[in-house]
Design a protein around this motif. Structure first.
Motif, PDB file in Angstrom:
ATOM      1  N   SER A 124      19.881  49.308  48.481  1.00 16.64           N
ATOM      2  CA  SER A 124      19.368  49.581  47.133  1.00 16.64           C
ATOM      3  C   SER A 124      20.297  50.511  46.369  1.00 16.64           C
ATOM      4  O   SER A 124      21.137  51.212  46.958  1.00 16.64           O
ATOM      5  N   ALA A 125      20.138  50.529  45.048  1.00 15.88           N
ATOM      6  CA  ALA A 125      20.953  51.411  44.210  1.00 15.88           C
ATOM      7  C   ALA A 125      20.700  52.875  44.554  1.00 15.88           C
ATOM      8  O   ALA A 125      21.629  53.700  44.550  1.00 15.88           O
ATOM      9  N   GLY A 126      19.450  53.201  44.867  1.00 16.32           N
ATOM     10  CA  GLY A 126      19.120  54.577  45.212  1.00 16.32           C
ATOM     11  C   GLY A 126      19.809  55.034  46.482  1.00 16.32           C
ATOM     12  O   GLY A 126      20.347  56.148  46.540  1.00 16.32           O
ATOM     13  N   LEU A 127      19.802  54.188  47.503  1.00 15.37           N
ATOM     14  CA  LEU A 127      20.482  54.531  48.744  1.00 15.37           C
ATOM     15  C   LEU A 127      21.988  54.625  48.519  1.00 15.37           C
ATOM     16  O   LEU A 127      22.652  55.520  49.061  1.00 15.37           O
ATOM     17  N   GLY A 128      22.520  53.740  47.702  1.00 19.93           N
ATOM     18  CA  GLY A 128      23.940  53.791  47.389  1.00 19.93           C
ATOM     19  C   GLY A 128      24.335  55.100  46.725  1.00 19.93           C
ATOM     20  O   GLY A 128      25.396  55.677  47.010  1.00 19.93           O
ATOM     21  N   GLU A 129      23.470  55.606  45.852  1.00 17.76           N
ATOM     22  CA  GLU A 129      23.741  56.874  45.174  1.00 17.76           C
ATOM     23  C   GLU A 129      23.745  58.036  46.169  1.00 17.76           C
ATOM     24  O   GLU A 129      24.605  58.919  46.118  1.00 17.76           O
TER      25      GLU A 129
END
Length: 343
Positions: free
Chosen positions: A89-94
């Protein structure tokens, strides 16, 4: 479970003659406790709306990023023993991008893959061992450790790949801070401007606090025997985190082994720094840097913190002195944030 309390501080409100209304929510998350404090929430935002925002945010955060939840996104990634890229997910990537940045700037001392070493030394989920492991065992464990070597985050942060199938990522050094930021952002979106979100001792504070002079937070003296205050720090519009080595350790043959493991050596650190407190724009940054700087220690960490412009406070044991004797050192940014010159 979330508990709500409406309390009134016996303090003069800066704009009126009554004490400010303070809403407090407490509960459990990420294997620890949390507390959310909102000053003067007003009539536009109900306590029920605040409770729902906190509960929903923490539930979603745990479901995605908690290593305590076997069904979370990060847990599902860890059990997949493959070297193929896995969509994230984008959140985990951040979160992983921040981890990679701190990992790089600290020469690998901050490392999300250090858990096997923590377990090996008896400070993890597999229980105490109270005896240093064999050199060969340390060497073999290090084969699956090394964030920049065993994990590859794609440039667009959409996939994560293992180069060693058994490697695992543990977000513990970032999870509290990242969760705090998520809750704070949700509350600010409701229009709240005077609040503090705290999880397991780390926090983000915004506004003037109940006193009207900023949120005043105690930094604990790193003494394993007594719980006393080292100093009071004023926080506003910042995240704050403290990492210490004085609660979780064992001694063997006169040698002290703390739970702070250097991932580059596979062994507990040997320096005299007992705790590090960091102020940063976000709680996630403060959380990561406090962990990293504690691994580095004051001598090396203070230099790096100055180079990075970090607001950091180091408390170190005085060599060859009583266990309760400590030396304080801080960066220029930390002293400036507290309205002081460099000591």
């Amino acid at each position: 479970m979330v508990r709500i309390f409406l309390v009134f501080f016996v303090l003069l409100c800066t704009s009126c003659n009554r004490p400010p209304e303070v809403l407090t929510l407490t509960g459990e998350t990420m294997g620890t406790t949390f507390a959310v404090t909102v000053v003067e929430p007003g009539n536009e935002v109900t306590p029920e709306a605040i409770e729902a925002a906190v509960s929903e945010t923490l539930t979603a955060f745990n479901a995605a990023y908690s290593n305590w939840d076997p069904n979370s996104e990060i847990s599902r990634f860890n059990v997949q023993q493959t070297v193929e890229p896995i969509a994230i997910s984008a959140g985990l990537g951040e979160i992983l991008a921040l981890a990679d940045e701190v990992h790089r700037k600290t020469g690998g001392r901050f490392d999300l893959t250090v858990s096997p070493l923590v377990d090996l030394w008896g400070f993890g989920t597999k229980g105490r061992v109270l005896t240093p492991p064999e050199e060969q065992t340390i060497a073999s464990t290090l084969e699956a450790v090394g964030q920049s070597r065993v994990l590859e985050l794609s440039v667009d942060r959409s996939t994560l790949r293992k180069t060693v199938p058994t490697a695992e990522a543990n977000l513990a050094a970032l999870a509290k801070g990242s969760g705090i930021d998520a809750v704070a952002e949700r509350l600010m979106a409701l229009g709240l401007t005077n609040l503090m979100v705290e999880v397991g001792g780390d926090l983000f504070a915004l506004g003037d606090g109940p006193s009207g002079a900023g949120w005043r937070i105690a930094v604990e003296r790193p003494d394993a025997v007594s719980r006393t205050i080292q100093e009071i720090v004023t926080v506003s519009g910042q995240g704050m985190a403290t990492s210490g080595d004085y609660r979780n350790y064992f001694e063997k043959d006169g040698v002290r082994y703390a739970h702070i493991i250097d991932p580059t050596t596979g062994r507990p650190v040997t320096h005299q720094t007992a705790s590090v407190t960091v102020l940063a724009p976000t709680a996630a940054e403060a959380d990561a840097w406090a962990t990293a700087l504690l691994v580095l220690g004051a001598e090396e960490g203070l230099t790096l913190a100055e180079e990075e412009g970090l607001a950091a406070l180091f408390i170190s044991r005085e060599p060859d002195s009583a266990a309760s004797d400590f030396q304080r050192s801080a960066t220029a940014a930390f002293e400036a944030a507290q309205g002081r010159g460099v000591e």
